[in-house]
Every structure is written in C-alpha cells, then in structure tokens.
Design an enzyme around this catalytic site. Structure first.
Site, PDB file in Angstrom:
ATOM      1  CD  GLU A  16      23.584   2.726 -42.380  1.00 53.53           C
ATOM      2  OE1 GLU A  16      22.869   3.075 -41.399  1.00 53.53           O
ATOM      3  OE2 GLU A  16      23.320   1.448 -43.238  1.00 53.53           O
TER       4      GLU A  16
ATOM      5  NE  ARG B  31      59.055  16.468 -32.916  1.00 55.75           N
ATOM      6  CZ  ARG B  31      60.499  16.341 -33.783  1.00 55.75           C
ATOM      7  NH1 ARG B  31      61.134  15.524 -33.559  1.00 55.75           N
ATOM      8  NH2 ARG B  31      60.397  17.323 -34.585  1.00 55.75           N
TER       9      ARG B  31
ATOM     10  CB  CYS C 269      22.489  -3.349 -53.593  1.00 57.48           C
ATOM     11  SG  CYS C 269      23.714  -4.568 -53.752  1.00 57.48           S
TER      12      CYS C 269
HETATM   13  C1  LIG Z   1      32.669   3.936 -49.254  1.00 51.87           C
HETATM   14  C2  LIG Z   1      30.910   4.023 -49.220  1.00 51.87           C
HETATM   15  C3  LIG Z   1      30.213   2.901 -48.900  1.00 51.87           C
HETATM   16  C4  LIG Z   1      29.072   2.733 -49.075  1.00 51.87           C
HETATM   17  N1  LIG Z   1      28.291   1.475 -48.867  1.00 51.87           N
HETATM   18  C5  LIG Z   1      26.813   1.311 -49.313  1.00 51.87           C
HETATM   19  C6  LIG Z   1      26.181   0.201 -49.117  1.00 51.87           C
HETATM   20  O1  LIG Z   1      26.692  -0.668 -48.959  1.00 51.87           O
HETATM   21  N2  LIG Z   1      24.974   0.249 -49.809  1.00 51.87           N
HETATM   22  C7  LIG Z   1      24.338   1.252 -50.209  1.00 51.87           C
HETATM   23  O2  LIG Z   1      23.142   1.071 -50.696  1.00 51.87           O
HETATM   24  N3  LIG Z   1      24.787   2.306 -50.013  1.00 51.87           N
HETATM   25  C8  LIG Z   1      26.129   2.742 -49.632  1.00 51.87           C
HETATM   26  N4  LIG Z   1      26.801   3.840 -49.793  1.00 51.87           N
HETATM   27  C9  LIG Z   1      25.919   5.093 -50.347  1.00 51.87           C
HETATM   28  C10 LIG Z   1      25.680   6.235 -49.232  1.00 51.87           C
HETATM   29  O3  LIG Z   1      25.067   5.579 -48.280  1.00 51.87           O
HETATM   30  C11 LIG Z   1      25.328   7.553 -49.885  1.00 51.87           C
HETATM   31  O4  LIG Z   1      26.700   8.187 -50.572  1.00 51.87           O
HETATM   32  C12 LIG Z   1      24.937   8.551 -49.021  1.00 51.87           C
HETATM   33  O5  LIG Z   1      23.525   8.192 -48.738  1.00 51.87           O
HETATM   34  C13 LIG Z   1      24.972   9.962 -49.850  1.00 51.87           C
HETATM   35  O6  LIG Z   1      24.287   9.686 -50.995  1.00 51.87           O
HETATM   36  P1  LIG Z   1      25.064  10.623 -52.124  1.00 51.87           P
HETATM   37  O7  LIG Z   1      26.459  10.157 -52.251  1.00 51.87           O
HETATM   38  O8  LIG Z   1      24.288  10.235 -53.470  1.00 51.87           O
HETATM   39  O9  LIG Z   1      25.088  12.002 -52.023  1.00 51.87           O
HETATM   40  P2  LIG Z   1      23.948  13.067 -52.371  1.00 51.87           P
HETATM   41  O10 LIG Z   1      22.760  12.658 -51.770  1.00 51.87           O
HETATM   42  O11 LIG Z   1      24.092  13.655 -53.761  1.00 51.87           O
HETATM   43  O12 LIG Z   1      24.415  14.246 -51.525  1.00 51.87           O
HETATM   44  C14 LIG Z   1      25.513  15.313 -51.870  1.00 51.87           C
HETATM   45  C15 LIG Z   1      25.712  16.264 -50.934  1.00 51.87           C
HETATM   46  O13 LIG Z   1      24.122  17.020 -50.948  1.00 51.87           O
HETATM   47  C16 LIG Z   1      23.649  17.087 -49.402  1.00 51.87           C
HETATM   48  N5  LIG Z   1      22.291  17.189 -49.541  1.00 51.87           N
HETATM   49  C17 LIG Z   1      21.573  16.022 -50.265  1.00 51.87           C
HETATM   50  N6  LIG Z   1      20.174  16.473 -49.969  1.00 51.87           N
HETATM   51  C18 LIG Z   1      20.283  17.487 -48.730  1.00 51.87           C
HETATM   52  C19 LIG Z   1      19.206  18.195 -48.115  1.00 51.87           C
HETATM   53  N7  LIG Z   1      17.767  17.640 -48.371  1.00 51.87           N
HETATM   54  N8  LIG Z   1      19.544  18.960 -47.435  1.00 51.87           N
HETATM   55  C20 LIG Z   1      20.717  19.315 -46.985  1.00 51.87           C
HETATM   56  N9  LIG Z   1      21.759  18.949 -47.647  1.00 51.87           N
HETATM   57  C21 LIG Z   1      21.534  17.822 -48.564  1.00 51.87           C
HETATM   58  C22 LIG Z   1      24.519  15.947 -48.798  1.00 51.87           C
HETATM   59  O14 LIG Z   1      24.444  15.889 -47.448  1.00 51.87           O
HETATM   60  C23 LIG Z   1      25.735  15.739 -49.376  1.00 51.87           C
HETATM   61  O15 LIG Z   1      26.565  16.919 -48.860  1.00 51.87           O
HETATM   62  C24 LIG Z   1      28.327   3.967 -49.439  1.00 51.87           C
HETATM   63  C25 LIG Z   1      28.972   5.180 -49.888  1.00 51.87           C
HETATM   64  C26 LIG Z   1      30.203   5.078 -49.766  1.00 51.87           C
HETATM   65  C27 LIG Z   1      31.329   6.435 -50.221  1.00 51.87           C
END
Ligand SMILES: Cc1cc2nc3c(=O)[nH]c(=O)nc-3n(C[C@H](O)[C@H](O)[C@H](O)COP(=O)(O)OP(=O)(O)OC[C@H]3O[C@@H](n4cnc5c(N)ncnc54)[C@H](O)[C@@H]3O)c2cc1C
Length: 410
Positions: A390, A294, A130
């Site tokens: 990741e 197909r 987490c």
């Molecule tokens: C199914 C699933 C499983 C997961 N499992 C885990 C887990 O086990 N443990 C854990 O800790 N996390 C987990 N995650 C979290 C995951 O690592 C994050 O969702 C990811 O790091 C992106 O963060 P965010 O969703 O907040 O997106 P945000 O950071 O809000 O990004 C939103 C968009 O903005 C872009 N963006 C943000 N900053 C920049 C920048 N500086 N330059 C250009 N573009 C940018 C991003 O690329 C993205 O397109 C999981 C996520 C999912 C969906």
C-alpha cells in the site's frame, strides 16, 4: 457527510465489537498462528470459523466502514492483526477487492460480485485485488496490462501479468486494474472483474515470503482474457466520460494529474497503519510480560532501566501510532481534506513503529526472542510488510513532503 466530533473513547457498541474481535484473535488466531506460518498456506479452516460467527462477511466490514466515528476499521484491524498478521490478512484481504468494487462499481455490480467474493460459511471464497506488476510497483501509473474493447462482441480483452496479488489465483473473483489509455497514466486505468475459471486467467509463481506467510501472494497471468462488457466496473459510459475529462485536464497540467494519483490512497492508508499498530502492540505485550518474569542477577530484568526504558519507549510509540491512525480515519469518514497528508503520516509512522518495536521485543527476550518458540520472531518478520505494501515508507514520505511543500519533490 455528517460532522462527527473526534473522540478517543470507544462507545459501548464499539467496545462490545472490540471485545468480540479480541476473543476471536486470542482464542482462535493466536493458537493457530505458528502452524499456518510454517505451512505457508491460506488458513481456510480459520476463515471458515470467522465466517460462521459473521466476522468474515461483507455486512461486518460495511458496518465498520460506515461507522461515523471512523474508529470501526482501525479498531477491527488492530485486534485482528494483534491476533496474527498472516491469518488476519487472509481474512481481510478480500476486503481490498471488495472496496475496489464498492468504490467504482454500479449497484448491480456490487450486488452481483461482492457476495461471490465472500461465499458463505459452508463454502467460503476469497477475492484478489490485482494492481501491481513486475515493472509497476511504486510507479503504479506505468502499469502495462492492457484492456482493449471488442465492440462487435461487447467484450474486453485483457493481457498482462500482475504480481504480488494477495489471494491471486486462488480467488473466486479477481479485480484487475488495466490501462485503457496509456497516455493518461493512472487516469487511463479502469478496473475489471475477472471471475475464476475465465479462460486465459492463471496463477503464476506463488511467492515464498519472509513474513505474513499464512497469506497467499502470487502472480496472476492474463493471456487474452475475455470478459463481458458488464465486467468493466462503473460501465462504459462513465469510463468514456472520465477519459474525456482526464484528457482535458492533462492538456492543462500533466504534472498535477500524476501527483493526484499518488495521493489517491490517502483515505485507505490508516487501515494499514492500524494493522501495524496491532502487530506492534502484540510484540510489546509479550516483551512486557517476559521482562517481568525473566530473572537475571537475582531480579526480574525489568528492574534494569536499560530494559524498562525500552518498554516505555515501545508503549509510547504504539500509542502515538494509534493516535495518528485514529485521527486520519476520523478525517476520512468526516470528509476532511488531508491537507498535510495525514493518512500517509499515520501509515508511515505506524509501519516504522512496528518494525522497531518488534525488533526491541526480540532484544528483550534475548535468545528466546530469536527462536520460533516465542512469537516475537514471527511478529518481527510480519512487521516488515507494513512499510512495503500500500505504498512504501519512501512513497509515504514523498507524498507528505509534496503535500507540505507544494513542490514536485522527487
Ligand atoms: C506480501 C505482499 C502483498 C501484496 N499485496 C498486493 C495486492 O494484493 N495487490 C497489489 O496490487 N499489490 C500488492 N502488493 C504490492 C505492493 O503494493 C508493492 O510491493 C509496493 O507497492 C512496492 O512496489 P515494488 O515491490 O515494485 O517496489 P519498488 O517500487 O520497485 O520499490 C523498491 C524500493 O525503491 C523505493 N522507491 C521507489 N520509487 C521511489 C521514489 N520515487 N523515491 C524514493 N524511493 C523510491 C521504494 O520505496 C523501495 O524501497 C503486495 C506486496 C507484498 C510484498
């Protein structure tokens, strides 16, 4: 670390393991994939099957992790995710948390907690890592979960909300990343073991997802959670030394500290790339078979260059992605420096390949590809995750561009 030549040939032992994994993926995972995708629940019976044959165990992953060729983990990920991405993540998700303990824990902590993450074949358990929070996704350094030391009781008190945690709330062991010194950003983070049943620990929202639906993803709420001092991974003495060093370095150059955090995952990113290769290869194979059988206009659709050339491009991209993944994995185990962010390159290319190839597969299957009667629809939904977790594709590009240029690109 031992010098190992880069080789593209799997040795006999590796081939045996690959074939064993492929058998499980084809015979156990594939037939169950559609059902667990629909149920959107952790496939406990399949994890149990994997545990019975030793595929869901610390021993197996440790063996692959320490394979000196670097190909053990990518080979494992590719075969399992070829079987089904959602079920595969339910099987390998515990490994994320286990690596957190193996990387930062003392020998005693490893010996105590890692076995509890897996349980045994009669009573399988899972673990959760987490780190992400509602306001700290890509910007990991800004996480708000705080851990405060209560010296009188030798306990840490954790408060905050974690999100997107794979296995969050259903895990036997949660590894929670929290800030112990907010001013140091990611250098002020520490990891804590929070066992299930600890008062104040609860599951928040369980997310209903676009893909990898057999893998449980949820919020984890920490409300005055108290854990004993020995649950701090690495121990207090080591933490205090690390914080003192980080403070010293931060004084000298804050930006450098921030950049280092983004590159921390360079060695683990090829594993996610390998998952993407598995999904992409699976969709390519379905499309190739379909195109050969197909018939339209009195001949197989693959007789048309418009279809055959797409398949040629799909296979070329899958192989190119695998090569980048294998190179980065080999660099990781042989202790080479990722001077051009090769780990991020492999994850970026493989993730984007999986999205593209699964979309092409739907196109080749036509109307059938768009239905749940055929697996490419699910594979396309699953593929979307690789460019998000990741580190998103944009973050990979940022890491690569910064590494290549040495400039603080934003
Ligand atoms: C199914 C699933 C499983 C997961 N499992 C885990 C887990 O086990 N443990 C854990 O800790 N996390 C987990 N995650 C979290 C995951 O690592 C994050 O969702 C990811 O790091 C992106 O963060 P965010 O969703 O907040 O997106 P945000 O950071 O809000 O990004 C939103 C968009 O903005 C872009 N963006 C943000 N900053 C920049 C920048 N500086 N330059 C250009 N573009 C940018 C991003 O690329 C993205 O397109 C999981 C996520 C999912 C969906």
């Amino acid at each position: 670390m031992a010098e190992t030549e880069f080789a593209l040939d799997l040795n006999d032992d590796q081939k045996e393991v690959r074939d064993w994994l492929h058998g499980f993926a084809a015979d156990v995972m594939r037939p169950a994939a559609a059902e667990w995708d629909e149920r959107e629940e952790t496939p406990w019976p399949i994890i149990q099957e994997a545990a019975k044959i030793g595929l869901y165990s610390l021993d197996f992953y440790a063996q692959q992790f320490f394979d000196p060729t670097g190909l053990g983990i990518p080979m494992t990920m590719e075969e399992l995710f070829w079987g089904d991405a959602g079920i595969a993540l339910s099987i390998v998700g515990t490994g994320l948390a286990a690596v957190g303990v193996l990387a930062n824990g003392t020998e005693e902590q490893i010996g105590t907690w890692v076995p509890q993450m897996y349980g045994d074949a009669g009573d399988v358990k899972v673990a959760a890592f987490c780190s992400s929070e509602p306001d700290a996704g890509s910007d990991v350094a800004s996480l708000r979960t705080r851990a405060v030391y209560d010296e009188a009781k030798d306990e840490w008190v954790l408060n905050g909300t974690k999100t997107w945690a794979t296995n969050g709330g259903i895990a036997n062991v949660h590894v929670v990343v929290a800030s112990v010194d907010a001013e140091l950003g990611s250098k002020g983070h520490a990891s804590f073991i929070v066992p299930s049943g600890t008062p104040g620990l609860s599951q928040g929202q369980k997310f209903l997802k676009h893909g990898i639906r057999a893998s449980h993803t949820a919020e984890v709420v920490l409300d005055d959670v108290r854990v004993p001092g020995h649950c701090l991974l690495g121990g207090k003495e080591k933490l205090d030394e690390r914080l003192a060093r980080a403070k010293e370095r931060a004084k000298k150059g804050g930006e450098r500290v921030k950049n280092a955090a983004m590159a921390t995952f360079e060695a683990s990113r090829p594993a996610v790339g390998a998952m993407a290769v598995g999904t992409a290869r699976a969709a390519y194979e379905v499309a190739l078979d379909y195109a050969k059988t197909r018939e339209q206009f009195g001949r197989p659709i693959i007789d048309n260059q418009g279809v055959a050339f797409q398949l040629a491009d799909m296979r070329t991209s899958v192989d190119a992605a695998r090569l980048l993944v294998w190179r980065a994995s080999w660099m990781g185990v042989s202790g080479r420096k990722f001077e051009s962010a090769e780990g991020s390159m492999s994850k970026l290319f493989a993730s984007e390949t999986a999205k593209k190839v699964t979309a092409q597969a739907i196109q080749i299957l036509g109307g059938n590809g768009y239905t749940r009667e055929y697996p490419v629809e699910r594979m396309h939904r699953d593929a979307a995750i690789y460019s998000i977790f990741e580190g998103t594709s944009e973050i990979q590009r940022l890491v690569i561009a910064r590494t290549l240029s040495g400039m603080p690109i934003r």
